[in-house]
Write a protein that holds these residues in place. Structure first.
Motif, PDB file in Angstrom:
ATOM      1  N   VAL A   1       9.174  -6.285   2.105  1.00 20.44           N
ATOM      2  CA  VAL A   1       9.158  -5.053   1.314  1.00 20.44           C
ATOM      3  C   VAL A   1       8.925  -3.837   2.212  1.00 20.44           C
ATOM      4  N   ILE A   2       8.017  -3.941   3.162  1.00 19.62           N
ATOM      5  CA  ILE A   2       7.724  -2.823   4.061  1.00 19.62           C
ATOM      6  C   ILE A   2       8.968  -2.467   4.868  1.00 19.62           C
ATOM      7  N   ARG A   3       9.690  -3.485   5.358  1.00 21.87           N
ATOM      8  CA  ARG A   3      10.932  -3.220   6.113  1.00 21.87           C
ATOM      9  C   ARG A   3      11.983  -2.588   5.209  1.00 21.87           C
ATOM     10  N   TYR A   4      12.112  -3.095   3.998  1.00 25.15           N
ATOM     11  CA  TYR A   4      13.084  -2.561   3.034  1.00 25.15           C
ATOM     12  C   TYR A   4      12.779  -1.092   2.736  1.00 25.15           C
ATOM     13  N   ALA A   5      11.500  -0.787   2.550  1.00 23.31           N
ATOM     14  CA  ALA A   5      11.094   0.594   2.268  1.00 23.31           C
ATOM     15  C   ALA A   5      11.348   1.496   3.462  1.00 23.31           C
ATOM     16  N   GLU A   6      10.996   1.031   4.654  1.00 19.85           N
ATOM     17  CA  GLU A   6      11.162   1.841   5.862  1.00 19.85           C
ATOM     18  C   GLU A   6      12.627   2.199   6.096  1.00 19.85           C
ATOM     19  N   GLN A   7      13.529   1.269   5.840  1.00 20.99           N
ATOM     20  CA  GLN A   7      14.953   1.523   6.009  1.00 20.99           C
ATOM     21  C   GLN A   7      15.453   2.607   5.059  1.00 20.99           C
ATOM     22  N   ARG A   8      14.740   2.855   3.986  1.00 21.27           N
ATOM     23  CA  ARG A   8      15.139   3.835   2.979  1.00 21.27           C
ATOM     24  C   ARG A   8      14.258   5.083   2.994  1.00 21.27           C
ATOM     25  N   GLY A   9      13.447   5.204   4.038  1.00 18.78           N
ATOM     26  CA  GLY A   9      12.624   6.400   4.193  1.00 18.78           C
ATOM     27  C   GLY A   9      11.405   6.451   3.304  1.00 18.78           C
ATOM     28  N   ILE A  10      10.990   5.323   2.769  1.00 20.38           N
ATOM     29  CA  ILE A  10       9.837   5.259   1.878  1.00 20.38           C
ATOM     30  C   ILE A  10       8.663   4.647   2.628  1.00 20.38           C
ATOM     31  N   GLY A  11       7.514   5.302   2.576  1.00 22.66           N
ATOM     32  CA  GLY A  11       6.314   4.773   3.198  1.00 22.66           C
ATOM     33  C   GLY A  11       5.549   3.873   2.258  1.00 22.66           C
ATOM     34  N   VAL A  12       4.887   2.872   2.801  1.00 23.52           N
ATOM     35  CA  VAL A  12       4.089   1.930   2.010  1.00 23.52           C
ATOM     36  C   VAL A  12       2.609   2.183   2.269  1.00 23.52           C
ATOM     37  N   ILE A  13       1.846   2.289   1.182  1.00 24.91           N
ATOM     38  CA  ILE A  13       0.396   2.473   1.222  1.00 24.91           C
ATOM     39  C   ILE A  13      -0.245   1.220   0.648  1.00 24.91           C
ATOM     40  N   LEU A  14      -1.265   0.723   1.305  1.00 28.59           N
ATOM     41  CA  LEU A  14      -1.958  -0.479   0.847  1.00 28.59           C
ATOM     42  C   LEU A  14      -3.380  -0.146   0.406  1.00 28.59           C
ATOM     43  N   TYR A  15      -3.742  -0.635  -0.764  1.00 30.10           N
ATOM     44  CA  TYR A  15      -5.108  -0.486  -1.259  1.00 30.10           C
ATOM     45  C   TYR A  15      -6.006  -1.549  -0.625  1.00 30.10           C
ATOM     46  N   VAL A  16      -7.197  -1.133  -0.167  1.00 35.52           N
ATOM     47  CA  VAL A  16      -8.178  -2.078   0.367  1.00 35.52           C
ATOM     48  C   VAL A  16      -9.557  -1.685  -0.169  1.00 35.52           C
ATOM     49  N   ASN A  17     -10.212  -2.628  -0.806  1.00 40.12           N
ATOM     50  CA  ASN A  17     -11.555  -2.403  -1.332  1.00 40.12           C
ATOM     51  C   ASN A  17     -12.569  -2.289  -0.193  1.00 40.12           C
ATOM     52  N   ARG A  18     -13.668  -1.603  -0.442  1.00 37.54           N
ATOM     53  CA  ARG A  18     -14.685  -1.366   0.588  1.00 37.54           C
ATOM     54  C   ARG A  18     -15.234  -2.662   1.184  1.00 37.54           C
ATOM     55  N   ARG A  19     -15.240  -3.745   0.397  1.00 37.55           N
ATOM     56  CA  ARG A  19     -15.794  -4.997   0.923  1.00 37.55           C
ATOM     57  C   ARG A  19     -14.999  -5.461   2.141  1.00 37.55           C
ATOM     58  N   ALA A  20     -13.689  -5.423   2.027  1.00 38.11           N
ATOM     59  CA  ALA A  20     -12.852  -5.799   3.166  1.00 38.11           C
ATOM     60  C   ALA A  20     -12.878  -4.720   4.241  1.00 38.11           C
ATOM     61  N   LEU A  21     -12.928  -3.465   3.840  1.00 43.73           N
ATOM     62  CA  LEU A  21     -12.972  -2.380   4.821  1.00 43.73           C
ATOM     63  C   LEU A  21     -14.202  -2.495   5.708  1.00 43.73           C
ATOM     64  N   GLU A  22     -15.336  -2.751   5.096  1.00 45.11           N
ATOM     65  CA  GLU A  22     -16.578  -2.815   5.868  1.00 45.11           C
ATOM     66  C   GLU A  22     -16.602  -4.013   6.819  1.00 45.11           C
ATOM     67  N   ARG A  23     -15.973  -5.094   6.415  1.00 43.51           N
ATOM     68  CA  ARG A  23     -15.969  -6.300   7.248  1.00 43.51           C
ATOM     69  C   ARG A  23     -14.833  -6.314   8.275  1.00 43.51           C
ATOM     70  N   GLN A  24     -13.677  -5.741   7.909  1.00 47.20           N
ATOM     71  CA  GLN A  24     -12.463  -5.993   8.675  1.00 47.20           C
ATOM     72  C   GLN A  24     -11.769  -4.739   9.197  1.00 47.20           C
ATOM     73  N   LEU A  25     -12.428  -3.580   9.138  1.00 45.89           N
ATOM     74  CA  LEU A  25     -11.744  -2.329   9.473  1.00 45.89           C
ATOM     75  C   LEU A  25     -11.089  -2.392  10.847  1.00 45.89           C
ATOM     76  N   ASP A  26     -11.815  -2.789  11.855  1.00 48.26           N
ATOM     77  CA  ASP A  26     -11.277  -2.787  13.212  1.00 48.26           C
ATOM     78  C   ASP A  26     -10.168  -3.822  13.398  1.00 48.26           C
ATOM     79  N   GLU A  27     -10.092  -4.769  12.498  1.00 47.20           N
ATOM     80  CA  GLU A  27      -9.054  -5.797  12.575  1.00 47.20           C
ATOM     81  C   GLU A  27      -7.795  -5.371  11.826  1.00 47.20           C
ATOM     82  N   ILE A  28      -7.973  -4.754  10.651  1.00 45.47           N
ATOM     83  CA  ILE A  28      -6.795  -4.447   9.830  1.00 45.47           C
ATOM     84  C   ILE A  28      -6.049  -3.207  10.293  1.00 45.47           C
ATOM     85  N   LEU A  29      -6.727  -2.239  10.918  1.00 45.93           N
ATOM     86  CA  LEU A  29      -6.039  -1.009  11.312  1.00 45.93           C
ATOM     87  C   LEU A  29      -4.896  -1.279  12.298  1.00 45.93           C
TER      88      LEU A  29
END
Length: 669
Positions: free
Chosen positions: A361-389
């Motif tokens: 989906v991300i590749r399909y969107a990028e080919q059409r000029g559409i950006g993809v935004i992903l929602y992430v809850n604070r629980r994962a952000l606090e644990r995994q921020l340096d990994e997911i970025l």
């Protein structure tokens, strides 16, 4: 003045003594304290601040007063901090020096905003003292703008390794009368109009206050990066005095500085909103050298969490000039579970049966000029921020929507702004949801696109609340209001004209549209609870309206009653008008348009006689700057207008004048 002179029989010494007594009494009446001998005024001279030690009290404390056109707005208000050991810093002050007044006047261009050029013009003056009991310096920097006053306190320990730990801040805002304030006790709460003397809970900032029919003031905060956020409380000693209440303590080694405490001042509620770049000016300049990857735009929320639904959203976005598709909670598992892994694509079966091939989906969107935004809850952000970025950057993700972040304390304030900075290192934009309210950090890190901290449409605010929000919460900056359109709550609580106008009136560089709506048909989706996007004619406005602006003007407005806001993008102007329960007609001057230029006004307004799903009538007329525009607003209704110069319109192959007058001829009067 001669009337105050004593009889001629008195000696000269007696005359001088009596004159000094009269002068001192007048000074107390006018300025609140005879010791207030140091003045700072705005560049236009209308706003004045007087600062000085209250030498008539024991111990000596620093206090300030604020005047607007010689009218006292803030009276003899003290500045102090309380350390964790109970010592009040600012209660035993000796003057070290009073700095000279310095003038500053510059302009800067934001990466995006409510205006393309921001003027930063103020006079400043530092006041330096030593607290003889707390054994540290006490420095207050004041700035005076044409649109308000700002100040911040800096404490310097005697040694750089010494830790300064603050438990409370006792900054006061003393009002000479019992004014009306629009209060909410929660960042996403409901606003109520209350007298200062009746405030019985901590209230959020910005706090908008009506001083008189032609005088408004707002207490705000700017430059909050690594310090606890403020709320306001009513003083126990004076019912018309507000004091700062911090979300916990603050500590720093060597030197501790508060954020800017701000008083926004204007002749109208709309004037506060027009000058809300004051908060941006009180933040550091942009720290990102190359901002070309930072992209405002409209956002469509993908809620099916399926590959088919994602493809439909991307195709709809392409066809309707929407720049982003956001995948909401559930794409990596249950957002409330600490076991969910935001490095994986593991659809939560509760909201969706899947399947979701997100990398495709991300590749399909990028080919059409559409950006993809992903929602992430604070629980994962606090644990995994340096990994997911770095991972999301590798995937080609455009940005992250932070969910349910912790806010308020120094710890979480520091964490959040550090997370924004880390996201910038990986060229990821950010939308912070839930309780976070901005204080201008998007100037320094413009990858912070927008934030919630508002009772938006997902919480179904009344029309009165939505209009109140424009002149209260929105003074702080962008608000992700989660605009709905086809969902049933629109017909129950507002009108579709109200929602169209909201896209103009509510500023957000990432503007979420169709919050509960899906482009999938029921046959494709099978979920009856979802509302469906229907290709009604007025959706052309959502396709055309920008999310960032070159110029913003509040043409008319009363808090909670109605608002008419005009915003310019290039040569085009967009006008939004929102109304509360009372139907009304408004005459709006068009003198903001370019003179000697004719404009085509394409009007989108509520009309219950129109036999369409949304009851929106579209009509056009020619207007010029020396004319006025009549706006008819239904109960809880609204109206949007798209104004285009006819000189350009005639050359625009996509929107010809003929098509404007005939494309929806069945909707014309």
């Amino acid at each position: 003045m001669l009337a105050f002179l004593p009889p001629s029989s008195c000696c000269l010494t007696c005359s001088l003594a009596r004159w000094f007594t009269v002068y001192t009494a007048l000074a107390v009446v006018i300025y609140g304290s005879p010791a207030f001998g140091h003045t700072l005024q705005s560049p236009d001279g209308r706003i004045k601040v007087r600062v000085g030690l209250q030498d008539d009290s024991s111990p000596s404390r620093l206090a300030y007063s604020v005047f607007y056109n010689e009218e006292e707005l803030i009276r003899n208000s003290q500045l102090a901090l309380v350390r964790s050991d109970g010592v009040t810093v600012g209660a035993h002050l000796e003057r070290v020096s009073i700095g000279d007044v310095e003038a500053h006047d510059s302009t800067w261009r934001p990466a995006y905003g409510e205006r393309s050029i921001v003027r930063d013009c103020f006079n400043s003056r530092p006041f330096r003292y030593q607290d003889t009991k707390a054994k540290c310096s006490f420095v207050v920097d004041f700035r005076c703008y044409d649109s308000g006053v700002a100040f911040r306190i800096t404490l310097n320990a005697s040694e750089s390794s010494q830790v300064i730990e603050i438990a409370k801040e006792n900054t006061q805002f003393c009002f000479p009368a019992d004014h009306t304030a629009w209060c909410t006790s929660q960042p996403q709460g409901t606003y109520t109009a209350r007298k200062l003397s009746t405030i019985d809970k901590l209230v959020e900032r910005p706090l908008t206050i009506k001083v008189d029919h032609d005088r408004y003031l707002a207490i705000a905060e700017a430059g909050l990066v690594d310090y606890p956020a403020l709320r306001l409380d009513r003083s126990k000693e004076d019912s018309c005095t507000l004091v700062i209440s911090l979300h916990g303590g603050a500590r720093r080694a060597g030197s501790l500085q508060t954020p800017w405490r701000v008083l926004m001042i204007a002749d109208s509620a709309g004037g506060l909103l027009e000058n809300n770049d004051l908060l941006l000016n009180l933040n550091e300049p942009c720290a990102i050298s190359d901002t070309s990857w930072i992209r405002p735009g409209k956002v469509l929320r993908e809620i099916s969490l399926t590959t088919e639904g994602a493809k439909a959203c991307i195709d709809f976005a392409v066809a309707n000039n929407i720049q982003f598709v956001e995948f909401d909670a559930g794409w990596y598992g249950n957002e409330y579970s600490d076991a969910s892994d935001a490095t994986t694509i593991t659809v939560d079966p509760k909201p969706s049966a899947g399947p979701l091939d997100l990398t495709w989906v991300i590749r399909y969107a990028e080919q059409r000029g559409i950006g993809v935004i992903l929602y992430v809850n604070r629980r994962a952000l606090e644990r995994q921020l340096d990994e997911i970025l770095p991972l999301y950057q590798e995937w080609g993700v455009a940005g992250i929507k932070f969910g349910f972040v912790n806010t308020g304390s120094q710890k979480w304030t520091t964490w959040l702004h550090e997370a924004v900075r880390k996201a910038a290192e990986h060229e990821l934009m950010v939308d912070v949801h839930d309780d976070y309210r901005p204080t201008g950090y998007s100037r320094t890190y413009p990858n912070l696109m927008t934030q919630e901290g508002v009772k938006g449409d997902e919480a179904t605010p009344t029309s009165r609340q939505a209009i109140t929000t424009l002149f209260t919460r929105n003074l702080a900056g962008a608000a992700d209001h989660t605009i709905c359109y086809f969902e049933r709550r629109v017909e129950r609580n507002w009108t579709h004209g109200h929602q169209l106008a909201k896209a103009v009136c509510t500023y957000s560089p990432w503007q979420f549209l169709y919050w509960y709506d899906s482009p999938l048909s029921f046959e494709q989706d099978g979920v009856r609870s979802r509302s469906r996007i229907v290709e009604t004619p007025e959706l052309e406005l959502f396709a055309k309206v920008p999310t960032v602006w070159d110029e913003t003007k509040v043409l008319r407005g009363e808090i909670g009653q109605y608002a008419v806001i005009a915003r310019r993008s290039g040569d085009d102007w967009f006008l939004g008008a929102m109304n509360n329960k009372q139907p009304r007609e408004l005459e709006v001057p068009l003198n903001f348009l370019e003179k000697e230029q004719q404009y085509h006004a394409r009007v989108y307004r509520d009309d219950s006689t129109i036999d369409t799903l949304t009851n929106i009538r579209i009509e056009g007329q020619l207007v010029e700057a020396d004319e006025s525009f009549d706006i008819r607003l239904e109960s809880h209704g609204g109206q949007a207008v798209w104004l285009t110069p006819t000189s350009r319109l005639a050359q625009d192959v996509q929107v010809q004048p003929d098509s404007l007058s005939s494309s929806h001829s069945q909707l014309q009067d």
